[in-house]
Write a protein that holds these residues in place. Sequence first.
Motif, mmCIF file in Angstrom:
data_model
loop_
_atom_site.group_PDB
_atom_site.id
_atom_site.type_symbol
_atom_site.label_atom_id
_atom_site.label_comp_id
_atom_site.label_asym_id
_atom_site.label_seq_id
_atom_site.Cartn_x
_atom_site.Cartn_y
_atom_site.Cartn_z
ATOM 1 N N ALA A 57 0.837 -1.193 0.000
ATOM 2 C CA ALA A 57 0.000 0.000 0.000
ATOM 3 C C ALA A 57 0.876 1.248 0.000
ATOM 4 O O ALA A 57 2.006 1.240 0.499
ATOM 5 C CB ALA A 57 -0.912 -0.010 1.226
ATOM 6 N N SER A 58 0.347 2.330 -0.573
ATOM 7 C CA SER A 58 1.113 3.575 -0.614
ATOM 8 C C SER A 58 1.021 4.276 0.739
ATOM 9 O O SER A 58 0.045 4.121 1.482
ATOM 10 C CB SER A 58 0.576 4.488 -1.716
ATOM 11 N N PHE A 59 2.037 5.060 1.050
ATOM 12 C CA PHE A 59 2.062 5.792 2.314
ATOM 13 C C PHE A 59 1.115 6.988 2.242
ATOM 14 O O PHE A 59 1.101 7.706 1.237
ATOM 15 C CB PHE A 59 3.479 6.266 2.625
ATOM 16 N N PRO A 60 0.327 7.239 3.277
ATOM 17 C CA PRO A 60 -0.620 8.356 3.248
ATOM 18 C C PRO A 60 0.061 9.714 3.297
ATOM 19 O O PRO A 60 -0.514 10.712 2.846
ATOM 20 C CB PRO A 60 -1.483 8.125 4.492
ATOM 21 N N GLU A 61 1.276 9.772 3.816
ATOM 22 C CA GLU A 61 1.986 11.048 3.892
ATOM 23 C C GLU A 61 3.430 10.865 3.397
ATOM 24 O O GLU A 61 3.630 10.514 2.230
ATOM 25 C CB GLU A 61 1.897 11.614 5.314
ATOM 26 N N GLU A 62 4.415 11.072 4.230
ATOM 27 C CA GLU A 62 5.792 10.995 3.742
ATOM 28 C C GLU A 62 6.178 9.559 3.389
ATOM 29 O O GLU A 62 5.736 8.610 4.026
ATOM 30 C CB GLU A 62 6.773 11.572 4.781
ATOM 31 N N PRO A 63 7.017 9.376 2.350
ATOM 32 C CA PRO A 63 7.429 8.032 1.923
ATOM 33 C C PRO A 63 8.494 7.460 2.855
ATOM 34 O O PRO A 63 9.700 7.648 2.645
ATOM 35 C CB PRO A 63 7.972 8.268 0.505
ATOM 36 N N LEU A 64 8.062 6.742 3.848
ATOM 37 C CA LEU A 64 8.971 6.259 4.883
ATOM 38 C C LEU A 64 9.961 5.221 4.375
ATOM 39 O O LEU A 64 11.000 4.998 5.007
ATOM 40 C CB LEU A 64 8.164 5.663 6.042
ATOM 41 N N ASN A 65 9.658 4.599 3.259
ATOM 42 C CA ASN A 65 10.539 3.542 2.744
ATOM 43 C C ASN A 65 11.721 4.084 1.956
ATOM 44 O O ASN A 65 12.702 3.357 1.734
ATOM 45 C CB ASN A 65 9.749 2.576 1.875
ATOM 46 N N LEU A 66 11.667 5.343 1.529
ATOM 47 C CA LEU A 66 12.762 5.903 0.734
ATOM 48 C C LEU A 66 13.925 6.291 1.642
ATOM 49 O O LEU A 66 13.741 6.942 2.665
ATOM 50 C CB LEU A 66 12.280 7.107 -0.066
ATOM 51 N N SER A 67 15.114 5.923 1.229
ATOM 52 C CA SER A 67 16.304 6.095 2.062
ATOM 53 C C SER A 67 16.979 7.437 1.832
ATOM 54 O O SER A 67 16.575 8.231 0.972
ATOM 55 C CB SER A 67 17.299 4.969 1.764
ATOM 56 N N ALA A 68 18.043 7.659 2.588
ATOM 57 C CA ALA A 68 18.842 8.876 2.393
ATOM 58 C C ALA A 68 19.468 8.883 1.014
ATOM 59 O O ALA A 68 19.644 9.945 0.400
ATOM 60 C CB ALA A 68 19.917 8.966 3.472
ATOM 61 N N LYS A 89 1.428 13.257 15.911
ATOM 62 C CA LYS A 89 2.139 13.787 14.750
ATOM 63 C C LYS A 89 1.453 15.075 14.317
ATOM 64 O O LYS A 89 0.239 15.109 14.107
ATOM 65 C CB LYS A 89 2.126 12.777 13.601
ATOM 66 N N LEU A 90 2.233 16.142 14.191
ATOM 67 C CA LEU A 90 1.676 17.446 13.857
ATOM 68 C C LEU A 90 1.706 17.756 12.366
ATOM 69 O O LEU A 90 0.866 18.496 11.865
ATOM 70 C CB LEU A 90 2.429 18.544 14.620
ATOM 71 N N GLY A 91 2.689 17.224 11.651
ATOM 72 C CA GLY A 91 2.776 17.514 10.229
ATOM 73 C C GLY A 91 4.079 17.020 9.643
ATOM 74 O O GLY A 91 4.911 16.422 10.321
ATOM 75 N N TRP A 92 4.257 17.278 8.367
ATOM 76 C CA TRP A 92 5.486 16.872 7.679
ATOM 77 C C TRP A 92 5.688 17.761 6.460
ATOM 78 O O TRP A 92 4.768 18.439 5.998
ATOM 79 C CB TRP A 92 5.437 15.402 7.271
ATOM 80 N N SER A 103 11.392 17.105 6.571
ATOM 81 C CA SER A 103 11.255 16.761 7.983
ATOM 82 C C SER A 103 9.820 16.379 8.306
ATOM 83 O O SER A 103 8.905 16.577 7.500
ATOM 84 C CB SER A 103 11.673 17.942 8.863
ATOM 85 N N SER A 104 9.633 15.854 9.501
ATOM 86 C CA SER A 104 8.307 15.662 10.078
ATOM 87 C C SER A 104 8.337 16.268 11.475
ATOM 88 O O SER A 104 9.401 16.390 12.092
ATOM 89 C CB SER A 104 7.935 14.174 10.145
ATOM 90 N N THR A 105 7.163 16.667 11.967
ATOM 91 C CA THR A 105 7.089 17.351 13.266
ATOM 92 C C THR A 105 6.112 16.620 14.178
ATOM 93 O O THR A 105 5.021 16.238 13.749
ATOM 94 C CB THR A 105 6.657 18.813 13.092
ATOM 95 N N TRP A 106 6.519 16.456 15.435
ATOM 96 C CA TRP A 106 5.775 15.645 16.392
ATOM 97 C C TRP A 106 5.559 16.410 17.691
ATOM 98 O O TRP A 106 6.451 17.147 18.148
ATOM 99 C CB TRP A 106 6.551 14.361 16.688
ATOM 100 N N LEU A 107 4.386 16.237 18.283
ATOM 101 C CA LEU A 107 4.125 16.766 19.615
ATOM 102 C C LEU A 107 4.659 15.758 20.625
ATOM 103 O O LEU A 107 4.355 14.562 20.542
ATOM 104 C CB LEU A 107 2.625 16.960 19.833
ATOM 105 N N VAL A 108 5.477 16.246 21.552
ATOM 106 C CA VAL A 108 6.064 15.345 22.548
ATOM 107 C C VAL A 108 5.749 15.857 23.946
ATOM 108 O O VAL A 108 5.502 17.051 24.159
ATOM 109 C CB VAL A 108 7.593 15.219 22.375
ATOM 110 N N GLU A 109 5.764 14.944 24.880
ATOM 111 C CA GLU A 109 5.578 15.284 26.292
ATOM 112 C C GLU A 109 6.915 15.154 27.012
ATOM 113 O O GLU A 109 7.617 14.156 26.845
ATOM 114 C CB GLU A 109 4.547 14.362 26.945
ATOM 115 N N TRP A 110 7.249 16.179 27.769
ATOM 116 C CA TRP A 110 8.484 16.174 28.551
ATOM 117 C C TRP A 110 8.080 16.281 30.023
ATOM 118 O O TRP A 110 7.768 17.359 30.529
ATOM 119 C CB TRP A 110 9.378 17.338 28.144
ATOM 120 N N GLU A 111 8.068 15.160 30.675
ATOM 121 C CA GLU A 111 7.563 15.118 32.049
ATOM 122 C C GLU A 111 8.434 15.898 33.021
ATOM 123 O O GLU A 111 7.945 16.420 34.011
ATOM 124 C CB GLU A 111 7.435 13.668 32.516
#
Length: 379
Positions: A2-13, A38-41, A45-53
């Motif tokens: 199946a195709s990726f819904p957002e960024e192509p995670l299988n493509l390498s550097a 996940k906030l966006g891409w 890059s991709s951007t993620w919401l993280v929790e820092w306790e």
Amino acid sequence: MASFPEEPLNLSAADGFGYFPGDINQTLQEGKYTIVRKLGWGPRSSTWLVEWEGGERAYWAVQIFTVSASKSAGTSLLPILQGPVYGITDSFPAIQDSFWVPSVHGEHLCLVMAHYGSPLSALLRHATSNGRAGLPIHTVQFTVLAVLRALEQLHKVNVMHSGVKLENLAFGSSTNEDEIVNLLSERRSEKAEIIGGFPAVRSQPLGNYMAEWDDPMHDIVHWFLQLAGFGHVQVPPYTPESEYNYSSAPETLLGNPTCGLSTDVWMLGSLAFELTTGKKLFTSTGPAFERLGEIRDVLHDNIPDTWRADPNVQALPDTDTSVQSLEESLRQVLTEYEAAAMSVFLRKCLVIDPAARQSIRGLRDDDWVNAAAKCTCCY
């Protein structure tokens, strides 16, 4: 597969990518941060919401660069963000932390910053879905003023933003921990779909900033807009990145391309037009010489004499008098008075010769912009 819904995670550097295959509840930097959404891409890059306790503030955004982009970001971008622009303006994000994280693709640079709210592009989509061509003119004026304020601070320290585009404008987001917790419980994070062995997570921006496309000015003056998309910032000597679109700034379309602070001015003019009309002013996707020809015809402007020897200028097509001018495009969506006033401002930004463009500081004194500035003072 199946195709990726957002960024192509299988493509390498090696393919020019190498995105970080993040997942909900994954920890970063030895457990310091935990991914909650996940906030966006974007292209690099991709951007993620993280929790820092353990931090004073529980929630942050982490921008994780592709492996392909991480090295250059670490050597050129990070020193700028930690140096000349750190903390200079509320309208530009401040980097709180940086670290590297490994994945199957290699090492990724991670930047920790305050998280954004909804993108301004969402308001433009709502406006067009309600039958408008673009945003109301007072909304555009306020947005331009907000961008000018951010750029003025950057240009004071000779930093070129390079990303003055609609996709890089976002509202600030609430820093109230309880509000964020409530929002996360109301709209739970999407679970990853495993595709080709990679966890594909869909983006869910934090839409906890209340703004509407038809807000009156007494509400708009309280908007907190930020100029994001800082992945292409530069300090002297400025050098245009190949394959990157600077909103068709003419100097970047030459056979020997250049860029500089005045390129930001051109991009601001292009942005203002798009916000007003809902369309790009320059639509050619052909070779650089064809795009230069379209710019010349739309603006009815002259190519600088100093460019005459450039191969792309020498290849320019003949003038096409059937091309719709800047003013004609504005009059299709604005009143005669509104179009004339906005045209004066745009003609200071959209000049083919970069040396003839108004500076960001000079644009702050423009009457069309000052209409928004005066409204800001009145409320």
